[in-house]
Design an enzyme around this catalytic site. Structure first.
Site, PDB file in Angstrom:
ATOM      1  N   LYS A 298       3.005  -4.753  -1.457  1.00  0.00           N
ATOM      2  CA  LYS A 298       2.190  -5.979  -0.961  1.00  0.00           C
ATOM      3  C   LYS A 298       2.905  -7.261  -0.016  1.00  0.00           C
ATOM      4  CE  LYS A 298      -2.239  -4.866  -2.423  1.00  0.00           C
ATOM      5  NZ  LYS A 298      -2.171  -3.961  -0.918  1.00  0.00           N
TER       6      LYS A 298
ATOM      7  N   GLU B 116       6.328   3.104  -2.402  1.00  0.00           N
ATOM      8  CA  GLU B 116       6.103   2.749  -3.235  1.00  0.00           C
ATOM      9  C   GLU B 116       6.493   3.702  -5.186  1.00  0.00           C
ATOM     10  OE1 GLU B 116       2.542   0.059  -5.286  1.00  0.00           O
ATOM     11  OE2 GLU B 116       2.851   0.301  -2.651  1.00  0.00           O
TER      12      GLU B 116
END
Length: 428
Positions: free
Chosen positions: A248, A232
């Site tokens: 997410k 990420e």
């Protein structure tokens, strides 16, 4: 000022390994690797920075202001990290949970020696006063064996929050949600080992090999190590453009192509995972708007599905234009900690996280990255990572999942175990 040299590298993997082994002689090391993952916003395939000329190390108090002054004064390449607990600098918050690692809240350094790779082209940038060392360094790097003596790891991993306790705490988080105190919270738990003895470089190479993520990091500050397989990006600045890419939504990978494709499609259409992602995308839009030129915040991709070796992930991309009245460090300060690791609304969630979690997060769910001399930057999110204090032999890795009104505590617990799988594997 830096002296710049260019070299062509044919065998990237072999050279990277040699360079990493050579780097271990230095007190400060940052190696960042995209693992050839074709990221739209990447400037380099990999970077190595070693040997601090200057540095800044501090606790959370006034940390962002200290970093701003250090960055503006040096106007050079800087490498380092922001720990999660810098939240206490920007808000009236505290971190009182157990901390076995004892890392500083913020650490950055100006490296004497820097290696930047893109394709087969390697650029080497040494500070002027040590550029006479390049020729000898280059010979030493090329003469390194690409193998090294392996040491047997001694690691007895324990779980800070038991399965039973996790389910109780996740249910309590759901109570807060149903009361309207929050919409979503990233609830994390720690796995740890005392009296741990590992060879950090060996563990990093194993972790990277089974994950090959786009934001991998080997970070060393004397006896303190981060071995990260992060997928990420937290935040990147390029000119006046700011880019955030929160993750997410997670689903298993399968060896069977049909089953794997099914898992990917189920993630794309999962109402709970999409709701999680959209809530955090809204939070990031709000965070970016605090330093953005009016009307410049854009969601350029919503709920995109990306596949990594261990898992499928749902990723959104939000961009903005930085208002000239704000600095590079302002862009970090107004968005930190990243929404994907807190939840919404941010301050309420961080208070509840502190109440229910049992470990101070520290560098976990913080960020590692670099500034350029022009004031650009790129930072990852410290997840899927092993932290190790070689001095007190304490090893730690944490995992979490997003609790929303649609969450089933048992499923969230299983998601945590899925995220921990790679770390368990390399510490066997």
């Amino acid at each position: 000022m830096r002296t710049s040299f260019k070299q062509d590298i044919t065998d990237q993997d072999d050279f990277k390994r040699k360079l990493l082994l050579w780097s271990q002689q230095f007190r400060e090391v940052t190696f960042m690797d995209s693992n050839n993952y074709q990221q739209e916003y990447s400037n380099y395939d990999w970077i190595l920075a070693v040997d601090a000329f200057t540095s800044i190390k501090t606790d959370y108090f006034n940390a962002f202001e200290d970093l701003k002054q250090y960055q503006q004064f040096s106007k050079d390449w800087l490498f380092g990290y922001l720990s999660y607990d810098l939240k206490n600098d920007t808000e009236e918050l505290q971190s009182n949970n157990f901390d076995g690692l004892g890392f500083p809240d913020l650490f950055f350094y100006q490296p004497k020696k820097l290696f930047l790779a893109k394709g087969s082209q390697l650029e080497i940038r040494y500070l002027h006063f040590c550029d006479d060392e390049l020729e000898d360094d280059w010979k030493e790097i090329l003469s390194m064996g690409s193998d090294f003596e392996t040491k047997s790891s001694k690691v007895n991993i324990q779980q800070r929050i038991s399965a039973k306790s996790y389910l109780e705490k996740a249910s309590k988080m759901l109570d807060y949600i149903h009361r309207g105190d929050l919409y979503e919270a990233n609830f994390c738990m720690e796995f740890y080992a005392e009296n741990a003895q590992i060879e950090p470089m060996e563990v990093y190479l194993k972790l990277n090999e089974i994950s090959k993520p786009p934001f991998a990091v080997f970070f060393k500050n004397h006896k303190q190590y981060l071995l990260s397989a992060s997928p990420e990006r937290y935040l990147k600045k390029e000119g006046d453009t700011i880019i955030s890419q929160p993750i997410k939504g997670t689903a298993k990978r399968f060896s069977d192509p049909e089953e794997d494709e099914k898992s990917k499609n189920e993630l794309a259409n999962n109402a709970k995972e999409r709701a999680e992602n959209i809530m955090i995308t809204d939070l990031v839009r709000n965070d970016l708007s605090q330093t953005a030129q009016k009307g410049s915040v854009q969601v350029t991709e919503l709920c995109g599905i990306y596949s990594f070796l261990q898992v499928h992930q749902m990723i959104s991309t939000i961009t903005s234009k930085l208002d000239p009245q704000h600095t590079a460090v302002d862009a970090l300060r107004f968005t930190f900690p990243m929404g994907s690791m807190t939840g919404a609304p941010k301050i309420s969630v961080m208070k509840i996280i502190e109440e229910l979690e049992e470990t101070k997060r520290g560098l976990y769910s913080g960020a590692v990255g670099y500034f350029t001399p022009e004031g650009d930057f790129d930072f990852n999110v410290v997840i899927r990572s092993i932290l190790y204090n070689q001095q007190n032999h304490y090893l730690s890795f944490s995992v979490g999942s997003a609790i929303t009104s649609l969450s089933v505590p048992e499923n969230e617990y299983q998601e945590c175990l899925l995220k921990a799988k790679a770390m368990f594997e390399v510490l066997k």
